[in-house]
Design an enzyme around this catalytic site. Structure first.
Site, PDB file in Angstrom:
ATOM      1  N   HIS A  39       1.039  -1.181   0.109  1.00  0.00           N
ATOM      2  CA  HIS A  39       0.003   0.028   0.080  1.00  0.00           C
ATOM      3  C   HIS A  39       0.753   1.128   0.078  1.00  0.00           C
ATOM      4  O   HIS A  39       1.889   1.258   0.609  1.00  0.00           O
ATOM      5  CB  HIS A  39      -0.788  -0.253   1.176  1.00  0.00           C
ATOM      6  N   CYS A  62     -27.366  21.167  16.422  1.00  0.00           N
ATOM      7  CA  CYS A  62     -27.561  20.338  17.562  1.00  0.00           C
ATOM      8  C   CYS A  62     -27.507  18.851  17.069  1.00  0.00           C
ATOM      9  O   CYS A  62     -27.311  18.721  16.034  1.00  0.00           O
ATOM     10  CB  CYS A  62     -28.912  20.528  17.893  1.00  0.00           C
ATOM     11  N   MET A  63     -27.742  18.059  18.112  1.00  0.00           N
ATOM     12  CA  MET A  63     -27.396  16.444  17.882  1.00  0.00           C
ATOM     13  C   MET A  63     -28.343  16.056  16.565  1.00  0.00           C
ATOM     14  O   MET A  63     -27.855  15.420  15.568  1.00  0.00           O
ATOM     15  CB  MET A  63     -27.842  15.555  18.949  1.00  0.00           C
ATOM     16  N   ASP A  64     -29.583  16.539  16.723  1.00  0.00           N
ATOM     17  CA  ASP A  64     -30.459  15.909  15.589  1.00  0.00           C
ATOM     18  C   ASP A  64     -31.242  17.106  14.929  1.00  0.00           C
ATOM     19  O   ASP A  64     -32.380  16.801  14.105  1.00  0.00           O
ATOM     20  CB  ASP A  64     -31.825  15.333  16.532  1.00  0.00           C
ATOM     21  N   ARG A 106      -7.212  -1.629  -6.552  1.00  0.00           N
ATOM     22  CA  ARG A 106      -7.972  -1.482  -5.494  1.00  0.00           C
ATOM     23  C   ARG A 106      -8.742  -0.034  -5.429  1.00  0.00           C
ATOM     24  O   ARG A 106      -8.191   0.984  -4.905  1.00  0.00           O
ATOM     25  CB  ARG A 106      -7.358  -1.836  -3.919  1.00  0.00           C
TER      26      ARG A 106
HETATM   27  C1  LIG Z   1      -8.903   1.670   1.846  1.00  0.00           C
HETATM   28  C2  LIG Z   1      -7.924   1.099   0.962  1.00  0.00           C
HETATM   29  C3  LIG Z   1      -7.883   1.072  -0.442  1.00  0.00           C
HETATM   30  C4  LIG Z   1      -8.699   2.030  -1.234  1.00  0.00           C
HETATM   31  O1  LIG Z   1      -8.239   3.456  -1.067  1.00  0.00           O
HETATM   32  P1  LIG Z   1      -8.830   4.438  -2.188  1.00  0.00           P
HETATM   33  O2  LIG Z   1      -7.934   5.742  -1.951  1.00  0.00           O
HETATM   34  O3  LIG Z   1     -10.146   4.992  -1.294  1.00  0.00           O
HETATM   35  O4  LIG Z   1      -8.869   4.187  -3.418  1.00  0.00           O
HETATM   36  C5  LIG Z   1      -6.888   0.294  -0.929  1.00  0.00           C
HETATM   37  N1  LIG Z   1      -6.276  -0.447  -0.196  1.00  0.00           N
HETATM   38  C6  LIG Z   1      -6.269  -0.669   0.960  1.00  0.00           C
HETATM   39  C7  LIG Z   1      -4.963  -1.566   1.563  1.00  0.00           C
HETATM   40  C8  LIG Z   1      -7.175  -0.090   1.588  1.00  0.00           C
HETATM   41  O5  LIG Z   1      -6.994  -0.071   2.893  1.00  0.00           O
END
Ligand SMILES: *Cc1c(COP(=O)(O)O)cnc(C)c1O
Length: 399
Positions: free
Chosen positions: A184, A331-333, A240
């Site tokens: 990531h 407010c809350m609601d 992803r």
């Molecule tokens: C949340 C997540 C994504 C998606 O990321 P975006 O920026 O919303 O596209 C991709 N990979 C992992 C591991 C995530 O946790």
């Protein structure tokens, strides 16, 4: 056509079921056509050979996990991504059979549950991997897993230098099957690209070393929305997609690179209108005082619906295509807005009526209020804003 996503059978009066926007005069609309448009747009961007994972964690960033997952799968997504085991189970219970990857390693105690619901787990410790393998073997199954590799974010994952050996140790486990390897990026949405390049380089080197050991890494994936848009070389076998699928941009720099349509809008109806004489205060703390000749209208939603108290007096609502200021403490609601009745050049005063529909996020005439606008005022990001709104508000689906 609208449909209500969640059914509240125990709350429904069976003779006269009411829709979400009839039960409560505040609701979200989620346009599933926008989800489809965005995924088709990403498909054109990545070409036919790269798979798409639809990331539907946190109830699909507040958009409703099952509904978004179904639309995404119908539009060509092959995998779903969730944050934890319970989110995966919820999709299974909604009848979704597609592969579901839990994006980070769950607690050890969940291995049997993962196997039972046929979820795919992320792995980044040997202890967990072996427990998962044992649970699968005991059930006469083979558990598919994805290895998370830490290439520089220093959050979770096996260190890139240790990953090939880690995989070699698990290679012949009878209860485990390596299905994918991923990392990531920490800075895919930043202008500066040095850190991205360093992570990318570590990841590809780790893949080379893994293959050199004779191990097939399976489905290789790394790109979130920002990396998908900006870095073709980061697509590997699968991307992803989270924020972009919902039609929101991960940061300002991708705006000009791809056209996306936001799926979420926020609606409410005026619950009360009253003239408030000059000098009278409105709401808790009376931080707003009427300048006179205004109508104060109340909307039945508040900070418990994600419109944080810090936004008080700083946001607008759209009524008949015009921007009107929210006034007084949220407010809350409930919250109030002001319709100015004093003469202004060119514009007749608006007369809000009980039941009138107001937009807090969305487009009306030539005016538009985005999640980005709210996020910026709150000092946060659109991801956070969408999740907040999804917490209590019911959703209506447009498809
Ligand atoms: C949340 C997540 C994504 C998606 O990321 P975006 O920026 O919303 O596209 C991709 N990979 C992992 C591991 C995530 O946790």
């Amino acid at each position: 056509m609208f449909s209500t996503g969640e059914q509240h059978e125990d709350l429904e009066d069976a003779a006269t079921p009411l829709k979400a926007n009839e039960r409560r005069w505040a609701w979200l609309e989620v346009d599933l056509n926008a989800i489809r448009h965005n995924l088709n747009r990403f498909r054109r961007h990545i070409g036919p050979d790269v798979m798409m994972m639809a990331v539907v964690k946190a109830d699909a960033y507040g958009h409703g996990a099952a509904e978004v997952a179904r639309k995404a799968l119908a539009t060509g997504a092959r995998f779903l991504g969730v944050a934890n085991v319970d989110e995966g189970i919820e999709l299974r219970q909604a009848g979704i059979a597609a592969p579901i990857l839990i994006l980070s390693q769950p607690p050890l105690a969940m291995v049997q549950t993962i196997v039972r619901h046929e979820l795919t787990s992320t792995v980044d410790t040997m202890e967990f991997a072996l427990a998962l393998g044992e649970a699968a073997a005991a059930a006469d199954r083979v558990a598919p897993f994805h290895l998370k590799v830490d290439t520089g974010m220093n959050r979770v994952g096996v260190h890139y230098a240790d990953a090939p050996d880690f995989l070699r140790t698990l290679d012949f486990h009878r209860g485990l099957k390596l299905q994918g390897v991923f990392t990531h990026f920490a800075t895919a949405d930043e202008v500066e690209t040095f850190e991205f390049s360093r992570q990318y380089q570590r990841f590809t080197q780790m893949l080379d070393e893994t293959r050199y050991l004779g191990i097939n890494p399976g489905i290789v994936h790394a790109a979130n929305t920002a990396a998908t848009i900006r870095y073709r070389k980061a697509h590997f076998d699968m991307v992803r997609l989270g924020i972009g699928m919902y039609g929101l941009h991960p940061s300002g720099i991708t705006h000009s690179m791809i056209d996306l349509v936001p799926a979420m809008s926020l609606h409410a109806r005026v619950a009360m209108v009253k003239p408030v004489p000059v000098g009278e205060g409105v709401s808790y703390g009376m931080r707003y005082h009427s300048p006179g000749n205004v109508l104060i209208a109340t909307l039945p939603l508040g900070y418990a619906d994600g419109l944080a108290r810090e936004l008080s007096g700083r946001i607008d609502v759209l009524l008949y295509g015009r921007r009107l200021p929210q006034v007084g403490t949220i407010c809350m609601d409930m919250m109030m807005f002001e319709a100015d009745q004093r003469m202004k050049a060119g514009k007749p005063p608006l007369q809000p009526q009980i039941g009138d529909e107001v937009l807090l996020v969305g487009e009306s005439g030539t005016e538009r209020i985005t999640l980005d606008e709210l996020a910026e005022k709150l000092g946060t990001i659109n991801y956070d804003m969408a999740c907040r709104l999804g917490m209590r508000l019911e959703r209506m689906y447009l498809e």
